[in-house]
Design a protein around this motif. Structure first.
Motif, PDB file in Angstrom:
ATOM      1  N   GLY A  98      -5.667  -1.066   9.050  1.00 42.27           N
ATOM      2  CA  GLY A  98      -5.673  -0.140   7.935  1.00 42.27           C
ATOM      3  C   GLY A  98      -5.057  -0.670   6.653  1.00 42.27           C
ATOM      4  O   GLY A  98      -5.151  -1.865   6.333  1.00 42.27           O
ATOM      5  N   PRO A  99      -4.385   0.224   5.903  1.00 41.29           N
ATOM      6  CA  PRO A  99      -3.864  -0.141   4.578  1.00 41.29           C
ATOM      7  C   PRO A  99      -2.879  -1.300   4.582  1.00 41.29           C
ATOM      8  O   PRO A  99      -2.835  -2.073   3.622  1.00 41.29           O
ATOM      9  CB  PRO A  99      -3.190   1.159   4.106  1.00 41.29           C
ATOM     10  CG  PRO A  99      -3.909   2.246   4.827  1.00 41.29           C
ATOM     11  CD  PRO A  99      -4.231   1.662   6.171  1.00 41.29           C
ATOM     12  N   ALA A 141      -3.168   1.678  -3.934  1.00 36.31           N
ATOM     13  CA  ALA A 141      -3.073   2.975  -3.285  1.00 36.31           C
ATOM     14  C   ALA A 141      -3.521   2.863  -1.837  1.00 36.31           C
ATOM     15  O   ALA A 141      -4.287   1.957  -1.480  1.00 36.31           O
ATOM     16  CB  ALA A 141      -3.951   3.979  -4.027  1.00 36.31           C
ATOM     17  N   ASP A 142      -3.056   3.779  -0.989  1.00 37.55           N
ATOM     18  CA  ASP A 142      -3.352   3.645   0.442  1.00 37.55           C
ATOM     19  C   ASP A 142      -4.849   3.641   0.730  1.00 37.55           C
ATOM     20  O   ASP A 142      -5.332   2.868   1.569  1.00 37.55           O
ATOM     21  CB  ASP A 142      -2.628   4.712   1.267  1.00 37.55           C
ATOM     22  CG  ASP A 142      -2.872   6.138   0.785  1.00 37.55           C
ATOM     23  OD1 ASP A 142      -3.686   6.354  -0.138  1.00 37.55           O
ATOM     24  OD2 ASP A 142      -2.241   7.050   1.347  1.00 37.55           O
ATOM     25  N   ASN A 143      -5.614   4.482   0.032  1.00 32.49           N
ATOM     26  CA  ASN A 143      -7.053   4.496   0.283  1.00 32.49           C
ATOM     27  C   ASN A 143      -7.732   3.216  -0.209  1.00 32.49           C
ATOM     28  O   ASN A 143      -8.656   2.705   0.435  1.00 32.49           O
ATOM     29  CB  ASN A 143      -7.700   5.720  -0.358  1.00 32.49           C
ATOM     30  CG  ASN A 143      -7.376   6.983   0.405  1.00 32.49           C
ATOM     31  OD1 ASN A 143      -7.512   7.054   1.621  1.00 32.49           O
ATOM     32  ND2 ASN A 143      -6.919   8.014  -0.306  1.00 32.49           N
ATOM     33  N   SER A 166       0.874  -1.164   0.000  1.00 23.89           N
ATOM     34  CA  SER A 166       0.000   0.000   0.000  1.00 23.89           C
ATOM     35  C   SER A 166       0.914   1.217   0.000  1.00 23.89           C
ATOM     36  O   SER A 166       2.019   1.158   0.546  1.00 23.89           O
ATOM     37  CB  SER A 166      -0.877   0.003   1.254  1.00 23.89           C
ATOM     38  OG  SER A 166      -1.401   1.283   1.504  1.00 23.89           O
ATOM     39  N   GLY A 167       0.458   2.309  -0.600  1.00 24.79           N
ATOM     40  CA  GLY A 167       1.364   3.450  -0.633  1.00 24.79           C
ATOM     41  C   GLY A 167       0.686   4.791  -0.744  1.00 24.79           C
ATOM     42  O   GLY A 167      -0.428   4.916  -1.260  1.00 24.79           O
ATOM     43  N   MET A 203     -14.873   8.965  -3.211  1.00 17.46           N
ATOM     44  CA  MET A 203     -14.225   9.378  -1.967  1.00 17.46           C
ATOM     45  C   MET A 203     -14.288  10.884  -1.787  1.00 17.46           C
ATOM     46  O   MET A 203     -14.036  11.651  -2.713  1.00 17.46           O
ATOM     47  CB  MET A 203     -12.763   8.931  -1.984  1.00 17.46           C
ATOM     48  CG  MET A 203     -11.994   9.210  -0.701  1.00 17.46           C
ATOM     49  SD  MET A 203     -10.276   8.646  -0.820  1.00 17.46           S
ATOM     50  CE  MET A 203      -9.573   9.959  -1.823  1.00 17.46           C
ATOM     51  N   GLY A 204     -14.658  11.294  -0.588  1.00 14.38           N
ATOM     52  CA  GLY A 204     -14.589  12.692  -0.195  1.00 14.38           C
ATOM     53  C   GLY A 204     -13.524  12.875   0.865  1.00 14.38           C
ATOM     54  O   GLY A 204     -13.242  11.955   1.646  1.00 14.38           O
TER      55      GLY A 204
END
Length: 498
Positions: free
Chosen positions: A429-430, A238-240, A78-79, A294-295
């Motif tokens: 998380g990620p 991607a991290d999200n 993840s990044g 995404m917001g």
């Protein structure tokens, strides 16, 4: 027992996570690195630090957990998104990476808007913002032509790290979606965007899926990391996107609220032609053939940190929030807007700044704390509001980050969002999302959904209170007026800011 490793390459540190086949965390390690800030608004990093610190963290993880290295079967990544890493013909780094939080590219953003017009949202699905990669590339071409002329390809941070581990140049879709050069729906580099800015196709790397196997470790990396040459390396996300996987956001109607330094509301989407008209970001998911809207609130948790550091030095966050439940909704007629760093969603305004509205002599520090927490939550509700107005059904939201560590704040989220709020038993998380991509890539599970069922456990659910839902609905209407009512005032004050 077999294991996988998730690597999360963040802005200030890299975190590596060892996970077994049952989804249990067996070990973690992290190493930090510094930012390079040459001028106000500049944010850069030395990509070599990503490599050395990741290798160090992996070696420490393998050593401290004492897991047989032959039992570690795969790694994924993840990044941090958007960062520009330029490489020459020999794949050597040409300059420091320009990061996502670098804001020098306002001029290039206006140029992108002018040249592409409606085609920007048609293909890239996102507005031109300073954080994205294309504006950075155009800035380098304009201000460092000698560097740009040597560029053979560009990569994003975790893709560069993966290249150094495996020797393969590639970029996966969820991160490529944040460059403003990808045709997000078609999952290809957009010829229309590249041609508009005279960017050669060869500058853009090969595209891969997040769960795709991209190779094994180079011999030098097996020595540095302590991992075996048999370890399978998967592209990652991607991290999200990995944060969404790590929270189990893998089906229609599933939504994530993450409150860290910034705040994110992320909702799963399967329709490649979904059109949010630039009001929300729209990116490829780490799950194959899926997307997410995404917001972003730029200063979410950071607003609470600012308040604590400015007005409550010496208190922990737990102490600061201790009386949160003693103050009723509305904080005694006090509203806060968390625009300390400008705002991203729904306004995309770099000039707007925060406000306390309605202060009187009867307000205590606890009223201000409640107002800050509610203001952060109202800002995130703007994204929920946009999603619902676009047809998304949001009944349940997984909450992670700082906002998930306080039960009263979780209930506030349930009441403001008018949705059930779910807290996770173990929040990784990620990095966990990256580990799940490796587990899925190794065929431990038939789908990411099956992997999520094994790896992710819910802890508690907070249900909205109908009376408070109505109170917050009325307050939210007032909150939404503050932006328009203070916009011109903030513009007038801009000249006086240090």
């Amino acid at each position: 027992m077999k294991y996988v490793i998730g690597i999360d390459l963040g802005t200030s540190s890299v975190k590596v996570l060892l996970v077994d086949q049952e989804g249990s965390i067996r070990g973690e390690a992290s190493e930090s690195y510094s930012l390079i800030q040459l001028k106000s608004g500049y944010s850069e990093q030395d990509p070599e630090l990503w490599v050395t610190q990741t290798a160090k963290a992996l070696n420490r993880l393998v050593t401290e957990t004492n897991v047989p290295r032959e039992d570690i079967g795969g790694i994924s990544f993840s990044g941090q998104m958007h960062g520009l890493v330029l490489l020459d013909q020999e794949h050597r780094v040409l300059r420091h990476a320009i990061l996502w939080n670098d804001t020098r590219t306002t001029k290039q953003c206006r140029e992108i808007e002018q040249k592409l017009g409606e085609n920007l949202l048609k293909y890239a699905k996102n507005p031109a913002l300073e954080g994205f990669t294309l504006p950075k590339l155009l800035w380098v071409r304009e201000h460092e032509p000698e560097v740009y002329s040597q560029a053979a390809t560009f990569l994003l941070p975790k893709d560069y790290l993966r290249y150094r581990l495996t020797g393969r140049i590639s970029m996966e879709y969820s991160d490529a979606a944040g460059t403003l050069m990808l045709d997000v729906s078609a999952k290809r580099w957009s010829p229309e965007i590249l041609e508009a800015f005279d960017i050669p196709q060869h500058l853009c790397p090969e595209l891969t899926g997040s769960d795709e196997r991209v190779g094994t470790l180079l011999p030098v990396m097996t020595e540095l990391t302590g991992l075996g040459e048999h370890v399978q390396v998967f592209a990652g996300g991607a991290d999200n996107a990995c944060g969404a996987i790590g929270a189990g956001i893998l089906r229609p109607g599933e939504t994530l609220c993450s409150i860290g330094t910034s705040g994110v509301v992320l909702s799963y989407e399967e329709n490649p032609d979904a059109d949010y008209e630039g009001r929300l970001h729209f990116f490829n998911h780490g799950k194959p053939d899926a997307f997410y809207a995404m917001g972003v609130t730029l200063a979410a948790g950071n607003s609470l940190t600012w308040f604590k550091d400015t007005f409550a030095q010496g208190l922990s966050f737990d102490e600061l929030l201790r009386n949160l439940d003693q103050i009723p909704p509305g904080a005694g007629g006090l509203l806060f807007t968390p625009y300390l760093s400008g705002e991203r969603t729904p306004h995309a305004d770099a000039v707007i700044r925060g406000s306390f509205i309605g202060m009187d002599a009867g307000h205590s520090r606890d009223h201000f704390v409640r107002a800050v927490v509610e203001g952060i939550t109202f800002s995130l509700a703007e994204s929920i509001h946009t999603l619902r107005n676009s047809g998304q059904q949001i009944l349940s939201i997984v909450s992670i980050g700082g906002g998930a560590r306080n039960e009263t704040w979780l209930q506030i989220q349930a009441d403001v969002f008018d949705a059930e709020i779910v807290r996770l038993e173990s929040e990784q998380g990620p990095a966990l999302g990256a580990a799940m991509l490796a587990a899925f890539g190794l065929k431990w599970y038939e789908s990411l959904e099956d992997c999520a069922a094994a790896f992710i456990r819910h802890s508690k659910t907070y249900k909205p209170n109908p009376e408070r839902v109505q109170v917050y609905a009325d307050l939210f209407k007032i909150y939404q007026r503050v932006y328009a009512d203070t916009k011109q005032l903030n513009k007038s004050l801009e000249a006086y800011r240090a």
